[in-house]
Design a protein around this motif. Structure first.
Motif, PDB file in Angstrom:
ATOM      1  N   GLN A   1     -17.904  -2.040  22.606  1.00  0.00           N
ATOM      2  CA  GLN A   1     -16.793  -1.136  22.274  1.00  0.00           C
ATOM      3  C   GLN A   1     -16.936   0.233  22.925  1.00  0.00           C
ATOM      4  N   ASN A   2     -18.138   0.602  23.289  1.00  0.00           N
ATOM      5  CA  ASN A   2     -18.383   1.952  23.790  1.00  0.00           C
ATOM      6  C   ASN A   2     -18.847   2.014  25.239  1.00  0.00           C
ATOM      7  N   THR A   3     -18.730   0.910  25.951  1.00  0.00           N
ATOM      8  CA  THR A   3     -19.088   0.891  27.367  1.00  0.00           C
ATOM      9  C   THR A   3     -17.948   0.269  28.156  1.00  0.00           C
ATOM     10  N   GLY A   4     -18.016   0.431  29.438  1.00  0.00           N
ATOM     11  CA  GLY A   4     -17.032  -0.179  30.321  1.00  0.00           C
ATOM     12  C   GLY A   4     -17.587  -0.265  31.732  1.00  0.00           C
ATOM     13  N   TRP A   5     -16.892  -0.965  32.580  1.00  0.00           N
ATOM     14  CA  TRP A   5     -17.318  -1.118  33.968  1.00  0.00           C
ATOM     15  C   TRP A   5     -16.816   0.056  34.776  1.00  0.00           C
ATOM     16  N   ASP A   6     -17.695   0.668  35.534  1.00  0.00           N
ATOM     17  CA  ASP A   6     -17.320   1.765  36.417  1.00  0.00           C
ATOM     18  C   ASP A   6     -17.325   1.240  37.847  1.00  0.00           C
ATOM     19  N   GLN A   7     -16.151   1.088  38.391  1.00  0.00           N
ATOM     20  CA  GLN A   7     -16.014   0.508  39.728  1.00  0.00           C
ATOM     21  C   GLN A   7     -16.713   1.377  40.778  1.00  0.00           C
ATOM     22  N   ALA A   8     -16.608   2.685  40.643  1.00  0.00           N
ATOM     23  CA  ALA A   8     -17.189   3.582  41.644  1.00  0.00           C
ATOM     24  C   ALA A   8     -18.705   3.415  41.776  1.00  0.00           C
ATOM     25  N   SER A   9     -19.400   3.277  40.654  1.00  0.00           N
ATOM     26  CA  SER A   9     -20.860   3.135  40.708  1.00  0.00           C
ATOM     27  C   SER A   9     -21.312   1.686  40.689  1.00  0.00           C
ATOM     28  N   GLY A  10     -20.394   0.780  40.347  1.00  0.00           N
ATOM     29  CA  GLY A  10     -20.752  -0.627  40.281  1.00  0.00           C
ATOM     30  C   GLY A  10     -21.701  -0.927  39.135  1.00  0.00           C
ATOM     31  N   ALA A  11     -21.503  -0.231  38.016  1.00  0.00           N
ATOM     32  CA  ALA A  11     -22.414  -0.397  36.883  1.00  0.00           C
ATOM     33  C   ALA A  11     -21.643  -0.326  35.571  1.00  0.00           C
ATOM     34  N   ARG A  12     -22.212  -0.921  34.551  1.00  0.00           N
ATOM     35  CA  ARG A  12     -21.674  -0.784  33.194  1.00  0.00           C
ATOM     36  C   ARG A  12     -22.127   0.583  32.691  1.00  0.00           C
ATOM     37  N   VAL A  13     -21.194   1.355  32.125  1.00  0.00           N
ATOM     38  CA  VAL A  13     -21.500   2.717  31.720  1.00  0.00           C
ATOM     39  C   VAL A  13     -21.091   2.963  30.274  1.00  0.00           C
TER      40      VAL A  13
ATOM     41  N   PRO B   1     -28.997  -1.109  36.094  1.00  0.00           N
ATOM     42  CA  PRO B   1     -28.026  -1.284  37.171  1.00  0.00           C
ATOM     43  C   PRO B   1     -28.627  -0.920  38.516  1.00  0.00           C
ATOM     44  N   ARG B   2     -28.257  -1.664  39.490  1.00  0.00           N
ATOM     45  CA  ARG B   2     -28.685  -1.370  40.861  1.00  0.00           C
ATOM     46  C   ARG B   2     -27.483  -0.772  41.564  1.00  0.00           C
TER      47      ARG B   2
END
Length: 138
Positions: free
Chosen positions: A98-110, A125-126
């Protein structure tokens, strides 16, 4: 009636606390599972019970309001303790979802907060950084 969605109130410190607790809870589940599968009805050792109760107490902040009040002390037998810890881990994972999402710019779950985002470090995340001045090898 439409529900308005607000940003979660996750801070960097709270996210770090969640990730550290998740790892400790998962490690305890793995340890408890080894005994619970062989001896589910045997009493839990005092040391394991103390550790479990400490982790259950720390997990309260990440549980839904109703579950916080209902969270009992550690189960007395190995099978019950495994079930209890597994359910708390599932609720912590729901909190994370509920408190995270995918960040396309960094390519990581944030983690999402009102003012910032930061990677879910537990997922290691790599993040690939592309430097425009560096050309590809030939």
């Amino acid at each position: 009636m439409s529900a308005t969605r607000t940003l979660p109130r996750v801070t960097y410190v709270l996210a770090e606390r969640h990730e550290a607790l998740w790892l400790r809870l998962k490690a305890l589940i793995d340890q408890v599972a080894a005994t619970a599968h062989r001896h589910p009805d045997k009493p839990v050792t005092a040391q394991t019970r103390n550790v479990a109760e400490a982790l259950l107490g720390e997990a309260r902040v990440f549980l839904p309001r109703g579950a916080r009040e209902r969270l009992p002390t550690a189960a007395p037998d190995w099978g019950g303790l495994l079930t209890q810890l597994g359910q708390v881990l599932a609720q912590m994972e729901a909190y994370e979802a509920q408190n995270t999402g995918w960040d396309q710019a960094s390519g990581a779950r944030v983690w999402r907060s009102a003012h910032d985002t930061f990677p879910v470090r537990r997922l290691a995340p790599r993040i690939v950084v592309k430097h425009p001045s560096v050309s590809a090898p030939r």
